[in-house]
Design a protein around this motif. Structure first.
Motif, mmCIF file in Angstrom:
data_model
loop_
_atom_site.group_PDB
_atom_site.id
_atom_site.type_symbol
_atom_site.label_atom_id
_atom_site.label_comp_id
_atom_site.label_asym_id
_atom_site.label_seq_id
_atom_site.Cartn_x
_atom_site.Cartn_y
_atom_site.Cartn_z
ATOM 1 N N ASP A 174 0.863 -1.182 0.000
ATOM 2 C CA ASP A 174 0.000 0.000 0.000
ATOM 3 C C ASP A 174 0.903 1.237 0.000
ATOM 4 O OD1 ASP A 174 -1.722 2.099 0.515
ATOM 5 O OD2 ASP A 174 -2.922 0.969 1.958
ATOM 6 N N ARG A 176 0.002 4.481 -0.141
ATOM 7 C CA ARG A 176 -0.648 5.739 0.201
ATOM 8 C C ARG A 176 0.187 6.593 1.146
ATOM 9 N NH1 ARG A 176 -6.511 3.599 1.892
ATOM 10 N NH2 ARG A 176 -5.186 1.883 2.618
ATOM 11 N N GLU A 200 1.397 -2.282 4.595
ATOM 12 C CA GLU A 200 0.695 -0.998 4.607
ATOM 13 C C GLU A 200 1.601 0.076 5.199
ATOM 14 O OE1 GLU A 200 -3.170 1.186 6.734
ATOM 15 O OE2 GLU A 200 -2.601 -0.863 7.288
ATOM 16 N N ARG A 202 1.230 3.922 6.286
ATOM 17 C CA ARG A 202 0.221 4.956 6.509
ATOM 18 C C ARG A 202 0.831 6.123 7.265
ATOM 19 N NH1 ARG A 202 -3.737 2.606 11.315
ATOM 20 N NH2 ARG A 202 -2.112 2.233 12.845
#
Length: 214
Positions: A174, A176, A200, A202
């Motif tokens: 991920d 992001r 992930e 974040r």
């Protein structure tokens, strides 16, 4: 004939730590804008931190849209003895360079030092790394994640420069949380392989800070 002493060439004046840090900030900003690659940033930072005089610093930013490091003006003048020092998030003694979770979990959070190279292995398990209160052993640190039927979550502060370069096979990274941050701060690279797993990255503000504070 005048007896006045010759004016010294400003390029031959000794550069201070603050002068070197100002040029480093310019380079980090240029990388975040896409003007420099990560490899070019590393090469130029090596020159900056080895510089002795303004003449050594000047070529580093010559092709960038910024003022010369020896230009006149208070912003680029050498720091005075009473100038307050910026609190650096770079430095410290890192802990273990590995984090392993095999059918289990591993967690790192709070006040810890991210090593220059951290290997994370999550096999049918999970790794949770929180970097919001962390320091970084070096200006550029790499976290390499191998996630096999497992996962890893990396929480980074909103002012950290992050590059995500991992590969997913029936899994994924991920991205992001990828992006630029404080040009004078550390740079984090997240690499590795997610096989039937996920990684992930974040962003969250550091504890006690508003999301837009630097």
């Amino acid at each position: 004939m005048s007896d006045q002493p010759a004016v010294p060439d400003p390029r031959q004046l000794r550069a201070s730590d603050a002068d070197r840090e100002r040029v480093a900030q310019v380079l980090h900003q240029a990388m975040s804008e896409g003007r420099l690659s990560l490899a070019e940033l590393e090469q130029r930072l090596d020159v900056v931190y080895a510089a002795k005089t303004y003449a050594d610093l000047e070529p580093v930013t010559r092709d960038l849209p910024t003022a010369s490091p020896i230009a006149a003006g208070p912003d680029l003048a050498p720091a005075t003895a009473g100038s307050p020092a910026r609190v650096s998030r770079i430095g410290g003694t890192p802990g273990s360079s590995t984090a392993i979770a095999v059918m289990s979990g591993v967690e790192r959070r709070g006040d810890w030092v991210v090593p220059a190279h951290l290997s994370v292995v999550a096999i049918m398990g999970g790794a949770d790394l929180d970097l919001r209160a962390a320091r970084f052993a070096e200006r550029e640190c790499t976290i390499n994640v191998i996630a096999i039927m497992g996962g890893a979550r990396i929480t980074v502060p909103d002012d950290l420069t992050v590059r995500v370069e991992g590969v997913g096979v029936m899994g994924g990274f991920d991205r992001r949380g990828e992006g630029g941050g404080d040009p004078s701060g550390p740079v984090l690279r997240v690499t590795g392989l997610a096989l039937m797993g996920g990684v992930e990255v974040r962003r969250k503000p550091r504890d006690g800070r508003k999301a837009l504070e630097g």
